[in-house]
Motif scaffolding. Structure first.
Motif, PDB file in Angstrom:
ATOM      1  N   GLY A 262       0.773  -1.231   0.000  1.00  0.00           N
ATOM      2  CA  GLY A 262       0.000   0.000   0.000  1.00  0.00           C
ATOM      3  C   GLY A 262       0.804   1.280   0.000  1.00  0.00           C
ATOM      4  N   ASP A 263       2.126   1.175  -0.039  1.00  0.00           N
ATOM      5  CA  ASP A 263       2.953   2.378   0.033  1.00  0.00           C
ATOM      6  C   ASP A 263       3.267   2.962  -1.331  1.00  0.00           C
ATOM      7  OD1 ASP A 263       4.474   0.168  -0.635  1.00  0.00           O
ATOM      8  OD2 ASP A 263       6.276   0.883   0.387  1.00  0.00           O
ATOM      9  N   GLN A 264       2.981   2.220  -2.390  1.00  0.00           N
ATOM     10  CA  GLN A 264       3.273   2.680  -3.730  1.00  0.00           C
ATOM     11  C   GLN A 264       2.122   2.369  -4.671  1.00  0.00           C
ATOM     12  OE1 GLN A 264       6.863   0.949  -5.220  1.00  0.00           O
ATOM     13  NE2 GLN A 264       8.225   2.188  -3.938  1.00  0.00           N
ATOM     14  N   LEU A 265       2.105   3.107  -5.787  1.00  0.00           N
ATOM     15  CA  LEU A 265       1.238   2.783  -6.919  1.00  0.00           C
ATOM     16  C   LEU A 265       2.124   2.550  -8.125  1.00  0.00           C
ATOM     17  CD1 LEU A 265      -0.730   5.655  -5.855  1.00  0.00           C
ATOM     18  CD2 LEU A 265      -2.151   4.068  -7.080  1.00  0.00           C
ATOM     19  N   ALA A 266       1.648   1.675  -8.982  1.00  0.00           N
ATOM     20  CA  ALA A 266       2.307   1.479 -10.268  1.00  0.00           C
ATOM     21  C   ALA A 266       1.302   1.789 -11.363  1.00  0.00           C
ATOM     22  CB  ALA A 266       2.818   0.051 -10.405  1.00  0.00           C
ATOM     23  N   THR A 267       1.770   2.470 -12.412  1.00  0.00           N
ATOM     24  CA  THR A 267       0.920   2.774 -13.553  1.00  0.00           C
ATOM     25  C   THR A 267       1.657   2.398 -14.839  1.00  0.00           C
ATOM     26  OG1 THR A 267       1.765   5.058 -13.658  1.00  0.00           O
ATOM     27  CG2 THR A 267      -0.279   4.676 -12.418  1.00  0.00           C
ATOM     28  N   GLY A 268       0.904   1.887 -15.790  1.00  0.00           N
ATOM     29  CA  GLY A 268       1.443   1.581 -17.103  1.00  0.00           C
ATOM     30  C   GLY A 268       0.741   2.425 -18.144  1.00  0.00           C
ATOM     31  N   SER A 269       1.395   2.659 -19.266  1.00  0.00           N
ATOM     32  CA  SER A 269       0.862   3.597 -20.244  1.00  0.00           C
ATOM     33  C   SER A 269       1.211   3.193 -21.668  1.00  0.00           C
ATOM     34  CB  SER A 269       1.417   5.003 -19.957  1.00  0.00           C
ATOM     35  OG  SER A 269       1.111   5.912 -21.001  1.00  0.00           O
ATOM     36  N   LEU A 270       0.455   3.765 -22.590  1.00  0.00           N
ATOM     37  CA  LEU A 270       0.772   3.613 -24.001  1.00  0.00           C
ATOM     38  C   LEU A 270       2.042   4.365 -24.389  1.00  0.00           C
ATOM     39  CD1 LEU A 270      -2.722   3.863 -25.773  1.00  0.00           C
ATOM     40  CD2 LEU A 270      -1.547   1.846 -24.893  1.00  0.00           C
ATOM     41  N   ASP A 271       2.604   5.140 -23.448  1.00  0.00           N
ATOM     42  CA  ASP A 271       3.861   5.831 -23.735  1.00  0.00           C
ATOM     43  C   ASP A 271       5.078   4.937 -23.512  1.00  0.00           C
ATOM     44  OD1 ASP A 271       4.267   5.715 -20.993  1.00  0.00           O
ATOM     45  OD2 ASP A 271       4.019   7.857 -20.652  1.00  0.00           O
ATOM     46  N   LYS A 272       4.822   3.651 -23.227  1.00  0.00           N
ATOM     47  CA  LYS A 272       5.858   2.616 -23.101  1.00  0.00           C
ATOM     48  C   LYS A 272       6.629   2.692 -21.795  1.00  0.00           C
ATOM     49  CE  LYS A 272       6.461   2.721 -28.120  1.00  0.00           C
ATOM     50  NZ  LYS A 272       7.421   2.855 -29.262  1.00  0.00           N
ATOM     51  N   THR A 273       6.086   3.394 -20.798  1.00  0.00           N
ATOM     52  CA  THR A 273       6.763   3.479 -19.505  1.00  0.00           C
ATOM     53  C   THR A 273       5.877   2.940 -18.386  1.00  0.00           C
ATOM     54  OG1 THR A 273       5.963   5.687 -18.871  1.00  0.00           O
ATOM     55  CG2 THR A 273       7.949   5.576 -20.251  1.00  0.00           C
ATOM     56  N   VAL A 274       6.548   2.532 -17.321  1.00  0.00           N
ATOM     57  CA  VAL A 274       5.904   2.231 -16.048  1.00  0.00           C
ATOM     58  C   VAL A 274       6.397   3.270 -15.061  1.00  0.00           C
ATOM     59  CG1 VAL A 274       5.663   0.577 -14.154  1.00  0.00           C
ATOM     60  CG2 VAL A 274       5.778  -0.243 -16.518  1.00  0.00           C
ATOM     61  N   ARG A 275       5.492   3.815 -14.298  1.00  0.00           N
ATOM     62  CA  ARG A 275       5.880   4.791 -13.285  1.00  0.00           C
ATOM     63  C   ARG A 275       5.471   4.285 -11.912  1.00  0.00           C
ATOM     64  NH1 ARG A 275       6.782  10.549 -14.850  1.00  0.00           N
ATOM     65  NH2 ARG A 275       7.150  10.553 -17.108  1.00  0.00           N
ATOM     66  N   LEU A 276       6.352   4.513 -10.940  1.00  0.00           N
ATOM     67  CA  LEU A 276       6.081   4.213  -9.537  1.00  0.00           C
ATOM     68  C   LEU A 276       5.867   5.519  -8.793  1.00  0.00           C
ATOM     69  CD1 LEU A 276       8.731   1.422  -8.801  1.00  0.00           C
ATOM     70  CD2 LEU A 276       6.378   1.169  -9.611  1.00  0.00           C
ATOM     71  N   TRP A 277       4.800   5.547  -7.998  1.00  0.00           N
ATOM     72  CA  TRP A 277       4.413   6.771  -7.310  1.00  0.00           C
ATOM     73  C   TRP A 277       4.291   6.501  -5.809  1.00  0.00           C
ATOM     74  CZ3 TRP A 277       3.441  10.657 -11.040  1.00  0.00           C
ATOM     75  CH2 TRP A 277       3.184  10.207 -12.338  1.00  0.00           C
ATOM     76  N   HIS A 278       4.611   7.489  -5.015  1.00  0.00           N
ATOM     77  CA  HIS A 278       4.395   7.395  -3.568  1.00  0.00           C
ATOM     78  C   HIS A 278       2.896   7.565  -3.322  1.00  0.00           C
ATOM     79  CE1 HIS A 278       4.575   8.159   0.738  1.00  0.00           C
ATOM     80  NE2 HIS A 278       5.845   7.773   0.723  1.00  0.00           N
ATOM     81  N   SER A 279       2.301   6.642  -2.622  1.00  0.00           N
ATOM     82  CA  SER A 279       0.841   6.656  -2.487  1.00  0.00           C
ATOM     83  C   SER A 279       0.337   7.779  -1.590  1.00  0.00           C
ATOM     84  CB  SER A 279       0.348   5.298  -1.948  1.00  0.00           C
ATOM     85  OG  SER A 279       0.925   5.020  -0.686  1.00  0.00           O
ATOM     86  N   ASP A 280       1.182   8.332  -0.722  1.00  0.00           N
ATOM     87  CA  ASP A 280       0.758   9.421   0.151  1.00  0.00           C
ATOM     88  C   ASP A 280       1.027  10.791  -0.451  1.00  0.00           C
ATOM     89  OD1 ASP A 280      -0.236   7.787   2.177  1.00  0.00           O
ATOM     90  OD2 ASP A 280       1.733   7.593   3.127  1.00  0.00           O
ATOM     91  N   THR A 281       2.197  10.966  -1.020  1.00  0.00           N
ATOM     92  CA  THR A 281       2.577  12.288  -1.522  1.00  0.00           C
ATOM     93  C   THR A 281       2.260  12.473  -2.999  1.00  0.00           C
ATOM     94  OG1 THR A 281       4.826  11.618  -2.151  1.00  0.00           O
ATOM     95  CG2 THR A 281       4.475  12.325   0.130  1.00  0.00           C
ATOM     96  N   GLY A 282       2.108  11.376  -3.724  1.00  0.00           N
ATOM     97  CA  GLY A 282       1.886  11.468  -5.161  1.00  0.00           C
ATOM     98  C   GLY A 282       3.144  11.732  -5.957  1.00  0.00           C
ATOM     99  N   ASP A 283       4.289  11.743  -5.273  1.00  0.00           N
ATOM    100  CA  ASP A 283       5.553  11.972  -5.972  1.00  0.00           C
ATOM    101  C   ASP A 283       5.892  10.796  -6.868  1.00  0.00           C
ATOM    102  OD1 ASP A 283       5.887  14.386  -4.646  1.00  0.00           O
ATOM    103  OD2 ASP A 283       7.083  13.505  -3.028  1.00  0.00           O
TER     104      ASP A 283
END
Length: 423
Positions: A219-240
């Motif tokens: 629960g401390d992170q989010l992962a997102t995938g995109s058609l831009d060919k990248t995966v991004r990891l985000w801090h779930s509290d700060t959104g960084d």
């Protein structure tokens, strides 16, 4: 097809002349009952958490609750258009249904009474409903690019989450139920506070549609995938944005966290699978050995192996820690479109456009069994106990196979067409 929670039964819906919900015993392949009553195509089938009831939604605008033991049914009427999804509450006492009539309805599964009709002042179809982890809230995904949060007890709309400019592609509750993440074709992910309905953060960075969003098991992170060919990891509290995981050769089509939450695997429309360390953001390895596009990936239950299926007709097994390709499983003569690990991780099932499903020993790579179908295999699912595998086929059938003997115990179809819904 959907298995009962204990793996004893399998249920699936058909449409055509009969529009039946079929119930079969997995061990024997024996037809237990044909639940008849719907007047049009069945769109959704779900077992209750304890397995004693089956809920089905239909294009006939109704929901039916079928008692597995007594075979009695309750018809839930009220929707004015077809049912899009149905979901049981975590405790099994309620059902939520969404519809093209712009409403969500909450039903008492024992009396069949409609407890609440959830509708705002807009006329947009509801495409999905999700219960919060504690079952006290429902999130409804609407075609007007909003998410609405509803109090299950009162039926009141707590919040309408507005802000996205394009169609929503995914919604996820945090493991503790305090936050919601919504992904959209507008290239953003928004993090919302469930209690206040406030948008806490807009996650900017992707340059094309966001296709996947999920919270880590921790629960401390989010992962997102995109058609831009990248995966991004985000801090779930700060959104960084913690890391941008580059190196994928094509659109991100799938993301899988390891059960421990320390690794994430990404699959794409290209020829590779990548595994990343979520704490460091470093690529543990890239599996670029396929000579065709990767169509499917699966993580073992222990999180130590990845299986990938490809248009090059092979399945490859990779060691998560070293990144080495342990084995290449060859035998299919057409692209591999789906791979699944058995619940205990000992077997891998692969489905291919060559009309077969193959079982492989995950440790040795040996070809254990080959299940031949009379049409292209469209989906596969292991029973919870791992003893059987159900395969949906383009020839309008569902086949039930005994994993140990390799025998087709039953062809789970009569007249009509199979609606295969994997859970």
């Amino acid at each position: 097809a959907v298995f009962s929670p204990d793996g004893t039964y399998i249920a699936f819906g058909t449409f055509g002349d009969e529009n039946i919900v079929w119930l079969y015993e997995v061990a024997t392949g024996t037809e237990v009952y044909a639940f008849k009553g719907h007047g049009d195509r069945i769109t959704s089938v779900a077992f209750s958490p304890n397995g004693d009831r089956i809920a089905s939604g239909s294009y006939d605008n109704t929901i039916r609750l079928w008692d597995v033991n007594t075979k009695e049914s309750i018809e839930l009427k009220g929707h004015e258009e077809c049912i899009t999804t149905i979901a049981y509450s975590p405790n099994g006492n309620q059902i939520a249904s969404s519809s093209d009539d712009y409403t969500v309805r909450l039903w008492d599964v024992f009396s069949g009474d409609c407890l609440h009709v959830l509708k705002d002042n807009t006329d947009f179809s509801v495409t999905n409903v999700v219960y919060s982890p504690n079952g006290e809230q429902i999130a409804s995904v609407n075609y007007d690019k909003t998410v609405q949060l509803w109090n299950v007890e009162s039926g009141e709309c707590i919040h309408t989450l507005e802000g996205h400019n394009e169609t929503l592609t995914g919604v996820a509750y945090s493991p503790d139920g305090t936050h919601i993440a919504s992904a959209s074709e507008d290239k953003t992910v928004r993090l919302w506070d469930v209690e206040t309905g406030k948008c806490l953060h807009i996650l900017w960075g992707h340059t094309d549609h966001v296709t996947n969003v999920m919270y880590s098991p921790r629960g401390d992170q989010l992962a997102t995938g995109s058609l831009d060919k990248t995966v991004r990891l985000w801090h779930s509290d700060t959104g960084d944005c913690l890391q941008i995981l580059n190196g994928n050769s094509d659109d991100i089509t799938s993301l899988k966290y390891s059960p421990q939450g320390d690794r994430i695997a990404s699959g794409n429309n290209g020829k590779s699978v990548r595994v990343w360390n979520v704490d460091t953001g470093l690529s543990v390895h890239a599996t670029d050995s396929h000579s065709g596009e990767v169509q499917a990936i699966a993580l073992s239950s222990k999180g130590d192996q990845i299986a990938s299926g490809s248009n090059d007709h092979t399945v490859r097994i990779w060691d998560v820690e070293t990144g080495h390709c342990i084995r290449t499983l060859a035998g299919h003569t057409e692209p591999v479109i789906s791979v699944k690990y058995s619940p205990n991780g000992d077997l891998i099932a692969s489905a291919s456009n060559d009309d077969t499903v193959r079982l492989w020993d995950a440790k040795t790579g040996n070809d254990v069994n080959k299940f031949e179908h009379r049409g292209r295999v469209t989906s596969i699912a292991f029973a919870p106990n791992g003893k059987h595998i159900a395969c949906g086929s383009s020839n309008r059938t569902v086949y039930l196979w005994d994993v140990k003997t390799g025998k087709c115990e039953h062809t789970l179809i009569d007249d009509g067409r199979a609606t295969v819904i994997l859970k």
